[in-house]
Design an enzyme around this catalytic site. Sequence first.
Site, PDB file in Angstrom:
ATOM      1  N   THR A  15      -8.290   7.081  -5.240  1.00 36.21           N
ATOM      2  CA  THR A  15      -7.157   6.544  -6.136  1.00 36.21           C
ATOM      3  C   THR A  15      -6.292   5.726  -5.034  1.00 36.21           C
ATOM      4  O   THR A  15      -5.641   4.719  -5.767  1.00 36.21           O
ATOM      5  CB  THR A  15      -6.416   7.423  -7.194  1.00 36.21           C
ATOM      6  OG1 THR A  15      -5.958   8.367  -6.086  1.00 36.21           O
ATOM      7  CG2 THR A  15      -7.520   8.053  -8.021  1.00 36.21           C
TER       8      THR A  15
ATOM      9  N   ASN B 272     -12.637  10.858  -0.093  1.00 39.80           N
ATOM     10  CA  ASN B 272     -13.112  10.155  -1.193  1.00 39.80           C
ATOM     11  C   ASN B 272     -13.511   8.644  -1.114  1.00 39.80           C
ATOM     12  O   ASN B 272     -12.328   8.057  -0.515  1.00 39.80           O
ATOM     13  CB  ASN B 272     -12.335  10.506  -2.543  1.00 39.80           C
ATOM     14  CG  ASN B 272     -12.335  11.830  -2.752  1.00 39.80           C
ATOM     15  OD1 ASN B 272     -13.387  12.638  -2.847  1.00 39.80           O
ATOM     16  ND2 ASN B 272     -11.174  12.436  -3.304  1.00 39.80           N
TER      17      ASN B 272
ATOM     18  N   CYS C 245       0.885  -1.167  -0.032  1.00 35.44           N
ATOM     19  CA  CYS C 245       0.023  -0.013   0.076  1.00 35.44           C
ATOM     20  C   CYS C 245       0.926   1.150   0.166  1.00 35.44           C
ATOM     21  O   CYS C 245       1.684   1.517   0.680  1.00 35.44           O
ATOM     22  CB  CYS C 245      -0.624  -0.194   1.394  1.00 35.44           C
ATOM     23  SG  CYS C 245      -1.646   1.688   1.474  1.00 35.44           S
TER      24      CYS C 245
ATOM     25  N   HIS D 265      -8.475  14.784   2.923  1.00 37.82           N
ATOM     26  CA  HIS D 265      -7.920  15.871   2.189  1.00 37.82           C
ATOM     27  C   HIS D 265      -7.987  17.278   3.043  1.00 37.82           C
ATOM     28  O   HIS D 265      -9.185  17.093   3.605  1.00 37.82           O
ATOM     29  CB  HIS D 265      -8.558  16.050   0.878  1.00 37.82           C
ATOM     30  CG  HIS D 265      -8.137  14.882  -0.157  1.00 37.82           C
ATOM     31  ND1 HIS D 265      -7.048  15.015  -1.011  1.00 37.82           N
ATOM     32  CD2 HIS D 265      -8.678  13.683  -0.312  1.00 37.82           C
ATOM     33  CE1 HIS D 265      -7.311  13.944  -1.668  1.00 37.82           C
ATOM     34  NE2 HIS D 265      -8.161  13.011  -1.716  1.00 37.82           N
TER      35      HIS D 265
ATOM     36  N   HIS E  55      -3.490   0.774   8.611  1.00 41.89           N
ATOM     37  CA  HIS E  55      -4.138   0.581   7.128  1.00 41.89           C
ATOM     38  C   HIS E  55      -5.779   0.217   7.275  1.00 41.89           C
ATOM     39  O   HIS E  55      -6.053  -0.591   7.959  1.00 41.89           O
ATOM     40  CB  HIS E  55      -3.528  -0.515   6.432  1.00 41.89           C
ATOM     41  CG  HIS E  55      -4.095  -0.668   4.864  1.00 41.89           C
ATOM     42  ND1 HIS E  55      -3.643   0.091   4.068  1.00 41.89           N
ATOM     43  CD2 HIS E  55      -5.221  -1.316   4.408  1.00 41.89           C
ATOM     44  CE1 HIS E  55      -4.550  -0.191   2.884  1.00 41.89           C
ATOM     45  NE2 HIS E  55      -5.297  -1.084   3.208  1.00 41.89           N
TER      46      HIS E  55
ATOM     47  N   GLY F 247     -13.863   9.129  -6.975  1.00 46.88           N
ATOM     48  CA  GLY F 247     -12.524   9.534  -7.267  1.00 46.88           C
ATOM     49  C   GLY F 247     -11.476   8.852  -6.505  1.00 46.88           C
ATOM     50  O   GLY F 247     -10.428   9.536  -6.406  1.00 46.88           O
TER      51      GLY F 247
ATOM     52  N   HIS G 120      -7.762   8.495   3.551  1.00 46.62           N
ATOM     53  CA  HIS G 120      -6.928   9.922   3.897  1.00 46.62           C
ATOM     54  C   HIS G 120      -7.912  11.122   3.884  1.00 46.62           C
ATOM     55  O   HIS G 120      -8.960  11.091   2.896  1.00 46.62           O
ATOM     56  CB  HIS G 120      -5.856  10.010   2.714  1.00 46.62           C
ATOM     57  CG  HIS G 120      -6.401   9.670   1.284  1.00 46.62           C
ATOM     58  ND1 HIS G 120      -6.601   8.480   0.708  1.00 46.62           N
ATOM     59  CD2 HIS G 120      -6.851  10.638   0.334  1.00 46.62           C
ATOM     60  CE1 HIS G 120      -6.940   8.425  -0.141  1.00 46.62           C
ATOM     61  NE2 HIS G 120      -7.209   9.580  -0.600  1.00 46.62           N
TER      62      HIS G 120
ATOM     63  N   CYS H  38       0.868   3.080   3.348  1.00 43.87           N
ATOM     64  CA  CYS H  38       1.630   2.244   4.254  1.00 43.87           C
ATOM     65  C   CYS H  38       3.234   2.616   4.109  1.00 43.87           C
ATOM     66  O   CYS H  38       3.896   2.495   5.227  1.00 43.87           O
ATOM     67  CB  CYS H  38       1.054   0.954   4.338  1.00 43.87           C
ATOM     68  SG  CYS H  38      -0.196   0.468   5.017  1.00 43.87           S
TER      69      CYS H  38
ATOM     70  N   ASP I 271       0.176  16.712  -0.207  1.00 47.97           N
ATOM     71  CA  ASP I 271      -0.355  16.014  -1.453  1.00 47.97           C
ATOM     72  C   ASP I 271       0.954  16.325  -2.349  1.00 47.97           C
ATOM     73  O   ASP I 271       1.186  17.554  -2.723  1.00 47.97           O
ATOM     74  CB  ASP I 271      -1.670  16.656  -1.747  1.00 47.97           C
ATOM     75  CG  ASP I 271      -2.261  15.534  -2.927  1.00 47.97           C
ATOM     76  OD1 ASP I 271      -3.142  14.850  -2.433  1.00 47.97           O
ATOM     77  OD2 ASP I 271      -1.651  15.419  -4.040  1.00 47.97           O
TER      78      ASP I 271
HETATM   79  P1  5GP Z   1      -7.946  10.191  -3.806  1.00 53.52           P
HETATM   80  O1  5GP Z   1      -8.055  10.461  -5.000  1.00 53.52           O
HETATM   81  O2  5GP Z   1      -7.649   8.646  -3.604  1.00 53.52           O
HETATM   82  O3  5GP Z   1      -8.823  10.760  -2.848  1.00 53.52           O
HETATM   83  O4  5GP Z   1      -6.546  11.216  -3.367  1.00 53.52           O
HETATM   84  C1  5GP Z   1      -5.273  10.461  -3.236  1.00 53.52           C
HETATM   85  C2  5GP Z   1      -4.237  11.625  -3.255  1.00 53.52           C
HETATM   86  O5  5GP Z   1      -2.977  11.194  -2.988  1.00 53.52           O
HETATM   87  C3  5GP Z   1      -4.241  12.345  -4.523  1.00 53.52           C
HETATM   88  O6  5GP Z   1      -4.654  13.891  -4.408  1.00 53.52           O
HETATM   89  C4  5GP Z   1      -2.985  12.406  -5.131  1.00 53.52           C
HETATM   90  O7  5GP Z   1      -2.364  13.570  -5.494  1.00 53.52           O
HETATM   91  C5  5GP Z   1      -2.271  11.991  -3.703  1.00 53.52           C
HETATM   92  N1  5GP Z   1      -0.887  11.286  -4.009  1.00 53.52           N
HETATM   93  C6  5GP Z   1      -0.804  10.065  -4.899  1.00 53.52           C
HETATM   94  N2  5GP Z   1       0.571   9.394  -4.757  1.00 53.52           N
HETATM   95  C7  5GP Z   1       1.126  10.110  -3.775  1.00 53.52           C
HETATM   96  C8  5GP Z   1       2.355   9.975  -3.187  1.00 53.52           C
HETATM   97  O8  5GP Z   1       3.203   9.210  -3.675  1.00 53.52           O
HETATM   98  N3  5GP Z   1       2.891  11.086  -2.350  1.00 53.52           N
HETATM   99  C9  5GP Z   1       2.012  11.920  -2.075  1.00 53.52           C
HETATM  100  N4  5GP Z   1       2.529  12.841  -0.990  1.00 53.52           N
HETATM  101  N5  5GP Z   1       0.694  12.151  -2.316  1.00 53.52           N
HETATM  102  C10 5GP Z   1       0.260  11.405  -3.378  1.00 53.52           C
HETATM  103 ZN    ZN Z   2      -2.303   1.198   3.921  1.00 56.04          ZN
END
Ligand code: 5GP
Ligand code: ZN
Length: 114
Positions: free
Chosen positions: A95, A87, A4, A102, A46, A93, A100, A7, A30
Site C-alpha cells: 500500500t 510486500n 511519498c 516489516h 526513495h 498487499g 519497507h 519520504c 507501524d
Molecule cells: P504494506 O501494506 O505497503 O506492505 O505496508 C504499509 C504499512 O505502513 C502498513 O502496515 C501500515 O499500517 C503502515 N502505515 C501506513 N501509513 C502509516 C503512517 O502514516 N505511519 C506509520 N508509522 N505507518 C504507516
Molecule cells: Zn519515498
Amino acid sequence: MSNCLFCRIVRKEIPAAIVYEDERVLVFNDINPQAPLHALVIPKRHIASLNELSGSDDGIVGEMVRRAAAIAREKGYADRGFRTVFNTNADAGQTVFHIHLHLLAGRPLSWPPG
Ligand code: 5GP
Ligand code: ZN
C-alpha cells in the site's frame, strides 16, 4: 519524492515513533501493529518497490535486513523468532510505494500467510 508518505516521515514532516535512525536507514513502529513488535525498516532514499531494485541497491538492502535482525535481538526476540516481510504490488498487499521491511515478533505467526 515530495509526496511519498515514507519520504515525508524521513523528512520528519509526519511524526512517527522512531526505533532507529542512521544516515541511510530509518526504523519506526507501524501505525497499525499486527504483533507486539511491528516495525518498518526503510531506506531513507526513495525506492518504490523491489521491482525497482538494481545491483547498486544491494548494500542498502543488506543493511535493512541486518538492522531488522539487530532490533529483533535487542528486543529479545532473536531466539523465539520473528518475521521479516517485503510486500510487492497488489497481490501482496503493498500500500505504500517506498520499500519497507516489516519486522514482526512477539506472538506465533502462522504460515502460510493469507
Ligand atoms: P504494506 O501494506 O505497503 O506492505 O505496508 C504499509 C504499512 O505502513 C502498513 O502496515 C501500515 O499500517 C503502515 N502505515 C501506513 N501509513 C502509516 C503512517 O502514516 N505511519 C506509520 N508509522 N505507518 C504507516
Ligand atoms: Zn519515498
